[in-house]
Scaffold this active site. Structure first.
Site, short mmCIF file in Angstrom:
data_model
loop_
_atom_site.label_atom_id
_atom_site.label_comp_id
_atom_site.label_asym_id
_atom_site.label_seq_id
_atom_site.Cartn_x
_atom_site.Cartn_y
_atom_site.Cartn_z
N VAL A 68 36.36 35.53 55.18
CA VAL A 68 37.15 34.30 55.08
C VAL A 68 38.61 34.50 55.48
CG1 VAL A 68 35.69 33.24 53.29
CG2 VAL A 68 37.65 34.64 52.62
N ASN A 92 35.83 29.77 46.66
CA ASN A 92 35.74 30.73 45.57
C ASN A 92 36.12 32.16 45.99
OD1 ASN A 92 34.37 32.00 43.04
ND2 ASN A 92 33.18 32.83 44.76
N TYR A 157 48.66 38.05 42.37
CA TYR A 157 47.42 37.34 42.01
C TYR A 157 47.73 36.04 41.29
CZ TYR A 157 42.82 36.35 40.01
OH TYR A 157 41.64 35.73 39.65
N LYS A 161 46.91 32.06 42.39
CA LYS A 161 46.09 31.16 41.57
C LYS A 161 46.86 29.90 41.18
CE LYS A 161 42.41 33.35 42.08
NZ LYS A 161 41.25 32.74 42.75
N ILE A 190 35.30 36.16 33.02
CA ILE A 190 33.88 36.02 33.38
C ILE A 190 33.36 37.40 33.77
CG2 ILE A 190 32.21 34.81 34.85
CD1 ILE A 190 34.03 32.91 33.12
N THR A 192 31.80 39.75 35.86
CA THR A 192 31.39 39.80 37.27
C THR A 192 31.63 41.21 37.80
OG1 THR A 192 33.60 39.32 38.14
CG2 THR A 192 32.20 37.40 37.64
N LEU A 194 33.68 42.01 40.01
CA LEU A 194 35.13 42.17 40.16
C LEU A 194 35.78 42.60 38.84
CD1 LEU A 194 37.79 41.88 41.78
CD2 LEU A 194 37.80 39.45 41.20
N1 LIG Z 1 35.77 37.20 37.11
C1 LIG Z 1 36.73 36.55 36.45
O1 LIG Z 1 36.96 36.80 35.24
C2 LIG Z 1 37.56 35.50 37.15
C3 LIG Z 1 38.43 34.74 36.36
C4 LIG Z 1 39.19 33.76 36.96
C5 LIG Z 1 39.07 33.52 38.32
N2 LIG Z 1 38.24 34.27 39.07
C6 LIG Z 1 38.16 33.96 40.50
O2 LIG Z 1 36.82 33.67 40.85
C7 LIG Z 1 36.58 34.04 42.20
C8 LIG Z 1 35.38 34.97 42.26
O3 LIG Z 1 35.64 36.10 41.44
P1 LIG Z 1 34.48 37.11 41.00
O4 LIG Z 1 34.93 37.74 39.75
O5 LIG Z 1 33.17 36.42 41.06
O6 LIG Z 1 34.59 38.20 42.18
P2 LIG Z 1 33.48 39.18 42.82
O7 LIG Z 1 34.23 40.27 43.52
O8 LIG Z 1 32.51 39.58 41.77
O9 LIG Z 1 32.79 38.28 43.93
C9 LIG Z 1 33.60 37.83 45.00
C10 LIG Z 1 32.77 37.26 46.13
O10 LIG Z 1 33.66 36.95 47.21
C11 LIG Z 1 33.24 37.62 48.39
N3 LIG Z 1 34.39 37.97 49.20
C12 LIG Z 1 35.45 38.76 48.86
N4 LIG Z 1 36.28 38.89 49.90
C13 LIG Z 1 35.74 38.15 50.91
C14 LIG Z 1 36.12 37.89 52.25
N5 LIG Z 1 37.24 38.42 52.78
N6 LIG Z 1 35.33 37.10 53.01
C15 LIG Z 1 34.19 36.56 52.50
N7 LIG Z 1 33.78 36.78 51.25
C16 LIG Z 1 34.54 37.57 50.46
C17 LIG Z 1 32.49 38.84 47.89
O11 LIG Z 1 31.63 39.34 48.89
C18 LIG Z 1 31.75 38.26 46.69
O12 LIG Z 1 30.62 37.56 47.11
C19 LIG Z 1 37.88 34.66 42.72
O13 LIG Z 1 38.61 33.68 43.40
C20 LIG Z 1 38.59 35.08 41.42
O14 LIG Z 1 39.97 35.12 41.60
C21 LIG Z 1 37.47 35.26 38.52
#
Ligand SMILES: NC(=O)c1ccc[n+]([C@@H]2O[C@H](COP(=O)([O-])OP(=O)(O)OC[C@H]3O[C@@H](n4cnc5c(N)ncnc54)[C@H](O)[C@@H]3O)[C@@H](O)[C@H]2O)c1
Length: 270
Positions: A68, A92, A157, A161, A190, A192, A194
């Site tokens: 992306v 996302n 970060y 956001k 959440i 995950t 990450l």
């Molecule tokens: N996990 C949490 O606690 C949490 C809390 C608040 C917000 N978020 C947000 O939710 C979103 C997802 O987080 P997550 O924890 O599921 O992360 P994750 O790393 O577990 O999953 C991220 C996904 O994005 C894809 N991705 C990453 N870089 C990419 C790129 N350059 N091009 C295409 N795809 C790409 C990855 O392949 C994966 O499918 C993020 O925007 C994160 O900031 C997460």
């Protein structure tokens, strides 16, 4: 009789859908009859999820390999070519760098995170809107609870956001006349890949994970399926919402607590 499938025959595009929160959105939308295009850089995980959710149905999915960050590669068209329309974009894909103080954060790192976490949302919105306007569709931008409450050692970060919340509101105003709703989904902690990866970068991953769970009133992390349900609600039922930020955090932001950093002088400078 009305269908119990909440997004039957609607078409969604989910960025970063191969794991984590995006995976939860893909699963819940397909379970509810939607046709879902989802992209990520991870081809193996993406293909695996595609075949699994297609086997389970009743909706279907198509995985699109795409970075992306690279506008040329934004293959949002694959979803429309395959399914003929677009009803919902879930922005996302993003990343949380390991903890960093401002002194150790370069300007280039900050710019690069803005590109990944923010500009990619803008690009996907821009290229999806001509299609969303035809269906009175909607955009869900995934931000974070930290946009509201802040977070230590995570300035770039938190800034990305916060900007996502502002972006959603500005876009919601402009797109209302075209019948497109734009909302923000802000998750708290959440569980995950990450989150697990971030914990592993710390000195004491076990303590960090326990602290992550303890931050919620209900003492646990949120699940990716719960995130999928929030997004489905915004896409399907929340038709009188636009420009809102829906926080789903297990109450992490509630209650007073001791926040006096002078009491405990063990910080990452020492
Ligand atoms: N996990 C949490 O606690 C949490 C809390 C608040 C917000 N978020 C947000 O939710 C979103 C997802 O987080 P997550 O924890 O599921 O992360 P994750 O790393 O577990 O999953 C991220 C996904 O994005 C894809 N991705 C990453 N870089 C990419 C790129 N350059 N091009 C295409 N795809 C790409 C990855 O392949 C994966 O499918 C993020 O925007 C994160 O900031 C997460």
């Amino acid at each position: 009789m009305a269908s119990s499938l909440r997004y039957l025959n609607k078409v969604a595009l989910v960025t970063g859908g191969s794991k984590g929160i995006g995976e939860g959105v893909v699963r819940v939308f397909v379970q509810n009859g939607a046709k879902v295009g989802f992209c990520s850089i991870e081809e193996e995980a993406g293909k695996k999820l595609e075949s699994e959710v297609n086997r389970l149905g009743p909706g279907e999915s198509i995985f699109i390999k795409c970075d992306v960050q690279n506008e040329d590669e934004i293959k949002y068209r694959s979803t429309i070519d395959r399914f003929g329309q677009l009803d919902c974009l879930v922005n996302n894909a993003g990343w949380h760098p390991p903890q960093q103080v401002i002194d150790d954060t370069s300007v280039e790192e900050f710019k690069s995170l803005i590109n990944l976490n923010l500009i990619n949302y803008f690009a996907f919105a821009k290229y999806s809107l001509p299609h969303l306007r035809k269906t009175n569709g909607n955009i869900i931008n995934v931000s974070s609870l930290v946009a509201t409450v802040g977070q230590s050692y995570a300035i770039p970060y938190v800034c990305t956001k916060g900007a996502i919340v502002a972006f959603s509101k500005a876009l919601a105003i402009d797109e209302a006349k075209h019948g497109v709703r734009v909302n923000t989904f802000s998750p708290g902690n959440i569980w995950t890949p990450l989150w697990e990866w971030c914990a592993k970068q710390s000195d004491n991953p076990e303590a960090m994970i326990q602290g992550g769970a303890n931050a919620q009133l209900n003492g646990r992390f949120g699940t990716i399926e719960e995130c999928g349900q929030v997004c489905l609600f915004l896409a399907s039922e929340a038709t009188f919402t636009t420009g809102i930020e829906l926080i789903s955090s297990g109450g992490a932001e509630l209650n007073f607590g001791c926040k006096n950093q002078m009491m405990e002088r063990t910080n990452i400078y020492e």
